[in-house]
Design a protein around this motif. Structure first.
Motif, PDB file in Angstrom:
ATOM      1  N   ALA A 178      -8.311  -0.041  -3.099  1.00 22.92           N
ATOM      2  CA  ALA A 178      -8.878  -1.372  -3.304  1.00 22.92           C
ATOM      3  C   ALA A 178      -8.564  -2.330  -2.154  1.00 22.92           C
ATOM      4  CB  ALA A 178      -8.347  -1.959  -4.611  1.00 22.92           C
ATOM      5  N   LEU A 179      -7.383  -2.173  -1.536  1.00 22.94           N
ATOM      6  CA  LEU A 179      -6.915  -3.154  -0.554  1.00 22.94           C
ATOM      7  C   LEU A 179      -6.909  -2.659   0.885  1.00 22.94           C
ATOM      8  CD1 LEU A 179      -3.957  -4.319  -2.768  1.00 22.94           C
ATOM      9  CD2 LEU A 179      -5.813  -5.809  -1.998  1.00 22.94           C
ATOM     10  N   GLY A 180      -7.022  -1.349   1.066  1.00 27.19           N
ATOM     11  CA  GLY A 180      -6.953  -0.771   2.407  1.00 27.19           C
ATOM     12  C   GLY A 180      -5.647  -0.021   2.620  1.00 27.19           C
ATOM     13  N   ASN A 181      -5.711   1.022   3.389  1.00 28.04           N
ATOM     14  CA  ASN A 181      -4.516   1.818   3.666  1.00 28.04           C
ATOM     15  C   ASN A 181      -3.467   0.977   4.378  1.00 28.04           C
ATOM     16  OD1 ASN A 181      -5.369   4.221   2.512  1.00 28.04           O
ATOM     17  ND2 ASN A 181      -6.469   4.835   4.347  1.00 28.04           N
ATOM     18  N   GLY A 182      -2.229   1.186   3.988  1.00 29.44           N
ATOM     19  CA  GLY A 182      -1.114   0.491   4.615  1.00 29.44           C
ATOM     20  C   GLY A 182      -0.753  -0.838   3.999  1.00 29.44           C
ATOM     21  N   VAL A 183      -1.604  -1.377   3.133  1.00 32.94           N
ATOM     22  CA  VAL A 183      -1.296  -2.656   2.498  1.00 32.94           C
ATOM     23  C   VAL A 183      -0.219  -2.466   1.438  1.00 32.94           C
ATOM     24  CG1 VAL A 183      -2.211  -4.564   1.106  1.00 32.94           C
ATOM     25  CG2 VAL A 183      -3.575  -3.607   2.972  1.00 32.94           C
ATOM     26  N   VAL A 184      -0.300  -1.362   0.705  1.00 31.82           N
ATOM     27  CA  VAL A 184       0.678  -1.044  -0.328  1.00 31.82           C
ATOM     28  C   VAL A 184       1.422   0.216   0.085  1.00 31.82           C
ATOM     29  CG1 VAL A 184       1.006  -0.425  -2.755  1.00 31.82           C
ATOM     30  CG2 VAL A 184      -0.695  -2.136  -2.124  1.00 31.82           C
ATOM     31  N   ARG A 185       2.738   0.151  -0.019  1.00 29.84           N
ATOM     32  CA  ARG A 185       3.574   1.304   0.342  1.00 29.84           C
ATOM     33  C   ARG A 185       4.165   1.923  -0.903  1.00 29.84           C
ATOM     34  NH1 ARG A 185       7.190  -0.848   5.129  1.00 29.84           N
ATOM     35  NH2 ARG A 185       8.024   1.268   4.958  1.00 29.84           N
TER      36      ARG A 185
END
Length: 166
Positions: free
Chosen positions: A134-141
């Protein structure tokens, strides 16, 4: 629910330290198969331990994502709007918002729409993957805050929604 009086006292002989007072003497109770309760004799703190019969499954492993998002997700979205209305007067436009235990990223999506820079940490791999989608890779770890080890000062606003009870 079984009362402590109905539980059976057992001597498990496990060496442990009380996280509250450092005491090392406990009274152990067998509650049910795989579930024990341990009371510190020094301060009275009660700890529990649960032995799983099966391998631990991720919280969101078998979730029907469209159904989740249309039910729980809708509630999260509404909560996010209310929380952001409280945050806005105190955080400048573009402030860095970090959501610890962000789930599928509902709060972060609304925070981004409100003009904040967003980042998240999520221990459940399936929820983390959904948030990244939903937010793009790397935004949430993926991981816990201790595992991810973010730099000091890397966020202006920190959210921990529905986290402390876990």
């Amino acid at each position: 629910m079984m009362s402590v009086a109905a539980a059976r006292h057992v001597d498990v002989g496990v060496e442990r330290e009380c996280p509250a007072c450092g005491g090392r003497v406990f009274r152990d109770w067998h509650i049910a198969h795989g579930l024990s309760m341990h009371t510190c004799r020094s301060c009275g703190l009660i700890l529990s331990s649960l032995l799983r019969r099966y391998a631990k499954m991720g919280q969101y492993e078998n979730v029907d994502l469209p159904a989740y998002m249309s039910s729980v997700g809708a509630v999260r979205d509404e909560q996010s709007l209310k929380i952001l209305s409280i945050v806005r007067p105190y955080a400048r436009q573009g402030a860095r918002v970090l959501d610890i235990g962000c789930g599928f990223g509902s709060f972060l999506q609304r925070a981004r729409q409100a003009g904040f820079a967003v980042a998240g940490v999520e221990p459940d791999a399936d929820a983390c993957a959904g948030a990244c989608a939903a937010l793009g890779n790397g935004v949430v770890r993926n991981g816990t805050l201790q595992q991810v080890k973010l730099a000091s000062g890397s966020a202006d606003v920190v959210a921990t929604l529905d986290v402390l009870e876990h």
